[in-house]
Motif scaffolding. Structure first.
Motif, PDB file in Angstrom:
ATOM      1  N   GLN A  27       2.012  -2.430   0.558  1.00 44.02           N
ATOM      2  CA  GLN A  27       3.080  -1.912   1.410  1.00 44.02           C
ATOM      3  C   GLN A  27       3.653  -0.618   0.837  1.00 44.02           C
ATOM      4  O   GLN A  27       3.899   0.336   1.583  1.00 44.02           O
ATOM      5  N   LYS A  28       3.841  -0.564  -0.465  1.00 44.41           N
ATOM      6  CA  LYS A  28       4.340   0.672  -1.101  1.00 44.41           C
ATOM      7  C   LYS A  28       3.373   1.823  -0.854  1.00 44.41           C
ATOM      8  O   LYS A  28       3.781   2.940  -0.523  1.00 44.41           O
ATOM      9  N   GLU A  29       2.079   1.546  -1.034  1.00 41.46           N
ATOM     10  CA  GLU A  29       1.065   2.587  -0.857  1.00 41.46           C
ATOM     11  C   GLU A  29       0.937   3.016   0.603  1.00 41.46           C
ATOM     12  O   GLU A  29       0.725   4.202   0.895  1.00 41.46           O
ATOM     13  N   LEU A  30       1.067   2.086   1.538  1.00 41.20           N
ATOM     14  CA  LEU A  30       0.985   2.444   2.958  1.00 41.20           C
ATOM     15  C   LEU A  30       2.164   3.329   3.372  1.00 41.20           C
ATOM     16  O   LEU A  30       2.016   4.200   4.232  1.00 41.20           O
ATOM     17  N   ASN A  31       3.316   3.117   2.752  1.00 38.94           N
ATOM     18  CA  ASN A  31       4.459   3.995   3.020  1.00 38.94           C
ATOM     19  C   ASN A  31       4.126   5.437   2.656  1.00 38.94           C
ATOM     20  O   ASN A  31       4.599   6.374   3.299  1.00 38.94           O
ATOM     21  N   LYS A  32       3.305   5.641   1.639  1.00 36.72           N
ATOM     22  CA  LYS A  32       2.874   6.992   1.256  1.00 36.72           C
ATOM     23  C   LYS A  32       1.832   7.526   2.239  1.00 36.72           C
ATOM     24  O   LYS A  32       1.880   8.690   2.640  1.00 36.72           O
ATOM     25  N   VAL A  33       0.889   6.684   2.629  1.00 31.04           N
ATOM     26  CA  VAL A  33      -0.194   7.103   3.535  1.00 31.04           C
ATOM     27  C   VAL A  33       0.370   7.622   4.860  1.00 31.04           C
ATOM     28  O   VAL A  33      -0.061   8.661   5.356  1.00 31.04           O
TER      29      VAL A  33
END
Length: 187
Positions: free
Chosen positions: A59-65
């Motif tokens: 979820q943290k990484e998808l917020n960046k994507v």
């Protein structure tokens, strides 16, 4: 108790869901299980049974994507099948090719791979599953259904403004539950 599965997907606009559902109800394709209209989506990456800590990291990484991918429009296209031509397993609706969808899927796929998620390596084929398990007596033929679908849906479009992580609940209808939503950059 079976393990909970997750996947990342593009949600379908409610008016498009309703229109697809109405066509499906009218045409009654010969399949054993029609997909509930609230479960219509376009899978980006299937995650399977991942743990809670990996889900939070994802979820943290998808917020960046999503900060580098702008909203885009998708258009319903034609019908298709997966499985044997005469007795298909899956009956689906496709969308017209949109490079922004493929770029988004590729970025999410890479993010999942970088986090160690085991993901399906087959080429990406965006679709909305409409039904499963062909039940007709004769071999499957799609000609009239495809013409009917394209005429009924005639360039039906919607704005993709977010992606979601769904949890699969096999004992519920509808069976997909939104765990998290990620807004795409405004276009």
């Amino acid at each position: 108790m079976s393990q909970t599965h997750y996947f990342i997907a593009v949600p379908i606009d409610s008016k498009v869901k309703e229109k697809i559902f109405n066509w499906n109800e009218r045409e009654k394709p010969p399949f054993k299980r029609l997909v509930h209209k609230q479960d219509y989506h376009i899978t980006l990456v299937f995650l399977g049974g991942i743990g809670e800590s990996l889900l939070k990291e994802l979820q943290k990484e998808l917020n960046k994507v999503v900060t580098i991918h702008a909203a885009f429009t998708l258009t319903i296209d034609e019908l298709g099948i997966f499985g044997p031509q005469n007795r298909p397993r899956i009956f689906w609706a496709g969308v017209k090719k949109e490079e922004k969808l493929f770029e988004l899927q590729k970025a999410i796929f890479q993010t999942c791979t970088d986090l160690g998620v085991e993901v399906d390596k087959r080429s990406y084929n965006p679709h909305i599953t409409l039904a499963r398990k062909y039940s007709g007596d004769d071999p499957y033929v799609s000609d009239h259904r495809n013409a009917s679908f394209q005429s009924y849906m005639e360039s039906e479009t919607w704005q993709v403004s977010n992606i979601v992580i769904y949890r699969t609940n096999l004992d519920k209808v509808p069976k997909y539950e939104v765990v998290a939503s990620f807004p795409l950059k405004s276009s």
